[in-house]
Design an enzyme around this catalytic site. Sequence first.
Site, PDB file in Angstrom:
ATOM      1  CG  HIS A 127     -15.342  -1.807   4.673  1.00  0.00           C
ATOM      2  ND1 HIS A 127     -15.993  -1.245   3.606  1.00  0.00           N
ATOM      3  CD2 HIS A 127     -14.011  -1.825   4.343  1.00  0.00           C
ATOM      4  CE1 HIS A 127     -15.111  -0.920   2.672  1.00  0.00           C
ATOM      5  NE2 HIS A 127     -13.903  -1.257   3.102  1.00  0.00           N
ATOM      6  NE  ARG A 160      -4.827   6.226  -1.558  1.00  0.00           N
ATOM      7  CZ  ARG A 160      -4.542   6.898  -0.458  1.00  0.00           C
ATOM      8  NH1 ARG A 160      -3.760   7.960  -0.523  1.00  0.00           N
ATOM      9  NH2 ARG A 160      -5.019   6.512   0.712  1.00  0.00           N
ATOM     10  CD  GLU A 198      -8.888   7.089  -4.907  1.00  0.00           C
ATOM     11  OE1 GLU A 198      -8.655   6.825  -3.719  1.00  0.00           O
ATOM     12  OE2 GLU A 198      -9.990   6.955  -5.449  1.00  0.00           O
ATOM     13  CG  HIS A 252     -18.340   1.371  -0.660  1.00  0.00           C
ATOM     14  ND1 HIS A 252     -17.397   2.115  -1.316  1.00  0.00           N
ATOM     15  CD2 HIS A 252     -17.834   1.118   0.574  1.00  0.00           C
ATOM     16  CE1 HIS A 252     -16.355   2.305  -0.521  1.00  0.00           C
ATOM     17  NE2 HIS A 252     -16.596   1.712   0.634  1.00  0.00           N
ATOM     18  CE  LYS A 260      -3.784   2.620   1.541  1.00  0.00           C
ATOM     19  NZ  LYS A 260      -4.917   2.870   2.376  1.00  0.00           N
TER      20      LYS A 260
END
Length: 352
Positions: free
Chosen positions: A254, A232, A228, A243, A218
């Site tokens: 999640h 990313r 991002e 989601h 990461k």
Amino acid sequence: MKTFRIKGRDGRISAVVCRKHALRGGLSAAELKERGALVFTDSNVLALYGSKLKRYLAGIPVHAMPAGEAHKSEETLFSLLRAMAAAGLRRNSVLIVLGGGVPGDVGGLAASLYMRGIDCIQIPTTLLSQVDSSVGGKTAIDFCGIKNLVGAFHQPALVLADPAFFATLPPRELRCGMGEIVKHGALDGEIFDLLEGEENLFDLTFLAGIVPKNIAFKADVVRKDPEERGLRRCLNLGHTTAHAFELTDGKLSHGEYVLLGTFLEAEIARKRTECDEAYLTRLQALCLRALGEIPALPEGKQAARAALFDKKNTRAEEVVLTVPAARGKYEILRMPFESYETALGEALEKLC
Ligand code: GLY
């Protein structure tokens, strides 16, 4: 001890350190007192680690929020900012955040706002926050019923990731973190091989070994694209569908939805990308193994509609997905709403 460094667009250098005894040996209480510091945590973590905080960070005030995603709110944010002001924090002071993703996100945002930005030290206590949310400087609160609507990029000055915290995590919490680890496996061949070759994905020794590899992966993505703009976006793999079910079903964590979203988006990719079908089958088997049992999900129409409101979409009536395609490879799919709705319905049939 392993250290990874990330430079944010604001020039701020963030060090992510994997080390044992984060509380006992990771911080200098004398230096923190000199600069002025506040510890921010939640009620669950305070119950577990309050006495250690008193022992190793004696004299540093503590502010605890009630535990749970429902409290990732403006009230919690402003109550923390008030506590920071009451503690007399200055420009060179430090906010120390001890806890999982929720205190991490709220604390990071408060540190970015207070005096236009002070140093934040993240000590993530959950598997998910160690491999994902504490690394990379995304901070946010939920607002107007929308997850992470108000936030900022603010790289933490230091992240101390200590595998000893996993010993107090319930199995469900470990499964939640495994969702993001499997997602990294879908993007990185070495992590995939390690996961596929391991019989017990939740063995604490295995986790202590694989967490630094996830952080390294990461950190490398964030280093190349801190805000991002492009690369990313790969970290959104499986997340559009995850989601959508999180919003419309909401019974799982999640990370469990990320495992389901990765499975379902692999199925969607099978018919719509130049993919390696055999690899996708292996990735789907890994998702199911990490999940343990297959939960009952509502039919896809409502979730598909929810996906239309995803932050990643840029055009009306279109859904954007980051899907796995082959070992270490992903694709960004832009699907008209009707095609996504049909594809999701078909993918759900494969889950039964
Ligand atoms: N959790 C995805 C990211 O940090 O970009």
